[in-house]
Design an enzyme around this catalytic site. Structure first.
Site, short mmCIF file in Angstrom:
data_model
loop_
_atom_site.label_atom_id
_atom_site.label_comp_id
_atom_site.label_asym_id
_atom_site.label_seq_id
_atom_site.Cartn_x
_atom_site.Cartn_y
_atom_site.Cartn_z
N ASP A 12 26.59 49.12 45.75
CA ASP A 12 25.47 48.12 45.31
C ASP A 12 24.15 48.72 44.63
OD1 ASP A 12 27.31 45.96 45.90
OD2 ASP A 12 26.34 45.78 47.85
N LYS A 34 33.74 49.96 46.62
CA LYS A 34 33.65 48.45 46.11
C LYS A 34 32.61 48.34 44.99
CE LYS A 34 31.41 45.06 48.57
NZ LYS A 34 30.77 44.21 47.50
N ASP A 61 34.83 43.43 43.50
CA ASP A 61 34.59 42.36 44.31
C ASP A 61 33.71 41.49 43.48
OD1 ASP A 61 33.91 40.70 46.41
OD2 ASP A 61 32.21 41.96 47.07
N LYS A 63 34.47 38.07 43.33
CA LYS A 63 34.76 36.81 44.14
C LYS A 63 35.04 35.75 43.46
CE LYS A 63 31.40 38.09 47.69
NZ LYS A 63 31.07 39.38 47.32
N PHE A 64 36.18 35.88 42.49
CA PHE A 64 36.43 34.83 41.44
C PHE A 64 36.51 33.45 42.09
CE2 PHE A 64 38.21 38.79 39.26
CZ PHE A 64 37.13 38.68 38.28
N HIS A 65 35.94 32.38 41.38
CA HIS A 65 35.73 31.04 41.88
C HIS A 65 35.76 30.21 40.54
CE1 HIS A 65 33.70 27.81 44.80
NE2 HIS A 65 34.77 27.51 44.20
N ASP A 66 36.74 29.59 40.18
CA ASP A 66 36.50 28.87 39.04
C ASP A 66 37.86 28.03 39.00
OD1 ASP A 66 36.06 27.95 36.22
OD2 ASP A 66 34.69 29.73 35.97
N ILE A 67 38.23 27.09 38.10
CA ILE A 67 39.39 26.64 37.82
C ILE A 67 40.37 27.58 37.55
CG2 ILE A 67 38.19 24.37 36.63
CD1 ILE A 67 39.45 25.56 33.99
N ASN A 69 43.19 28.00 35.84
CA ASN A 69 43.35 28.88 34.61
C ASN A 69 42.51 29.97 34.55
OD1 ASN A 69 44.97 29.00 31.91
ND2 ASN A 69 42.87 28.48 31.24
N THR A 136 28.97 36.65 55.09
CA THR A 136 28.45 37.23 56.32
C THR A 136 26.74 36.85 56.13
OG1 THR A 136 28.65 39.17 55.29
CG2 THR A 136 30.19 38.71 56.98
N ARG A 189 27.11 46.87 60.82
CA ARG A 189 25.61 47.55 60.89
C ARG A 189 25.88 48.74 62.31
NH1 ARG A 189 25.12 46.37 56.81
NH2 ARG A 189 23.36 45.14 55.87
N GLY A 218 27.49 48.89 52.90
CA GLY A 218 26.66 49.15 51.84
C GLY A 218 25.32 49.89 52.13
N ARG A 219 24.22 49.31 52.58
CA ARG A 219 23.07 49.64 52.66
C ARG A 219 22.84 50.67 53.61
NH1 ARG A 219 20.62 43.71 52.07
NH2 ARG A 219 22.76 43.46 52.62
O1 C5P Z 1 24.62 46.44 52.24
P1 C5P Z 1 25.62 45.57 53.15
O2 C5P Z 1 26.27 46.59 53.93
O3 C5P Z 1 25.07 44.21 53.65
O4 C5P Z 1 26.75 45.10 51.89
C1 C5P Z 1 27.77 44.27 52.11
C2 C5P Z 1 28.56 44.26 50.74
O5 C5P Z 1 29.68 43.31 51.19
C3 C5P Z 1 27.61 43.57 49.56
O6 C5P Z 1 28.27 44.13 48.53
C4 C5P Z 1 28.23 42.02 49.67
O7 C5P Z 1 28.03 41.56 48.30
C5 C5P Z 1 29.55 42.19 50.35
N1 C5P Z 1 30.04 41.04 50.96
C6 C5P Z 1 29.43 40.38 52.29
N2 C5P Z 1 30.11 39.30 52.73
C7 C5P Z 1 31.23 38.75 52.29
C8 C5P Z 1 31.81 39.35 51.21
C9 C5P Z 1 31.03 40.59 50.59
O8 C5P Z 1 28.49 41.11 52.35
N3 C5P Z 1 31.56 37.77 53.08
#
Ligand code: C5P
Length: 241
Positions: A12, A34, A61, A63-67, A69, A136, A189, A218-219
């Site tokens: 990210d 990711k 990632d 997160k596709f969300h649509d109709i 097709n 989350t 975390r 991520g972070r």
């Molecule tokens: O920085 P951090 O560890 O919070 O990053 C979590 C990653 O997981 C982000 O890229 C976020 O888009 C993704 N994610 C999430 N919760 C979900 C699905 C994906 O935090 N349910």
């Protein structure tokens, strides 16, 4: 299907240079990255090609969300990211991608069918398809666990390989949907890390003990002054878990 739990680092970041530096810093310690909406919107297939050229596995990632097709067409295009325009160099196939379970069973079934068909046409290994249940970053309320389980059940019936869920629902999903259903867990975390905007969080060890297959971080890694040391610490916790 998947034996020992694995670490996925969320790329990210804002710029290609930052991504390149992070991938270099982490070296061999991390092999799955990711690619989410921030970096994909900025660099598209280039960032995926870059990771593949470094021998890394790519988790797309979006997160596709649509109709149905539209999602089917989008995931088919994603499978196409596996294929090198130059047949001699042959990039690695895409490792995993997400659709959003809120899109419904028909949408997920269409995605599964499209991924299988496109992979067959291109003669590449198909990516794993996982469904996002409830983000989350939302606070747990009375209905969260039930909603996550309902969506996970629907994802399994639609033919998905697994779901993305917080650690708080992981044990229940594992119990209800069996050992072969993948659980990808963000909101990880280490005990001393900041929560940022995440609400339903847990330590790496707790996630493993609940039955998670993949930990998305991520972070706590990408914003650390030493990403490699931060990743190593988490990898050690995963091993202990
Ligand atoms: O920085 P951090 O560890 O919070 O990053 C979590 C990653 O997981 C982000 O890229 C976020 O888009 C993704 N994610 C999430 N919760 C979900 C699905 C994906 O935090 N349910």
């Amino acid at each position: 299907m998947i034996n020992s739990p694995r670490l996925i680092v969320a790329l990210d970041l804002e710029t290609f240079d930052e991504a390149r530096k992070l991938v270099d810093d982490l070296g061999d310690s991390v092999d799955i990255f990711k690619v989410g909406s921030q970096i994909f919107t900025a660099y598209g297939p280039f960032i995926i090609r870059y990771l593949q050229s470094k021998g890394k596995k790519v988790f797309l990632d979006l997160k596709f969300h649509d109709i149905p097709n539209t999602v089917a067409s989008a995931v088919a295009s994603a499978v196409g990211l596996s294929v090198s325009p130059n047949k001699d160099t042959g990039f690695a196939p895409l490792f995993m991608l997400t659709v959003h379970t809120a899109g419904g069973k028909e949408m997920m079934q269409a995605a599964v069918k499209a991924v299988h068909e496109k992979a067959k046409i291109l003669k590449v290994q198909r990516p794993l398809i996982v469904g996002v249940t409830v983000l989350t970053s939302t606070t747990k309320d009375e209905g969260t666990q039930e909603l996550v389980l309902l969506r996970a059940q629907m994802a399994k019936e639609a033919g998905l390989d697994g779901v993305v869920a917080s650690v708080e629902e992981t044990a229940a999903i594992r119990k209800e949907l069996g050992k072969d259903f993948l659980i990808v867990t963000p909101g990880i975390r280490p005990a001393d890390a900041s929560l940022n905007d995440q609400k339903r969080v847990a330590t790496p060890k707790a996630a493993i003990l609940q039955g998670s297959n993949f930990l998305v971080v991520g972070r706590p890694i990408i914003q650390d002054s030493s990403p490699r040391a931060a990743a190593q610490k988490i990898l050690e916790e995963i091993k202990k878990g």
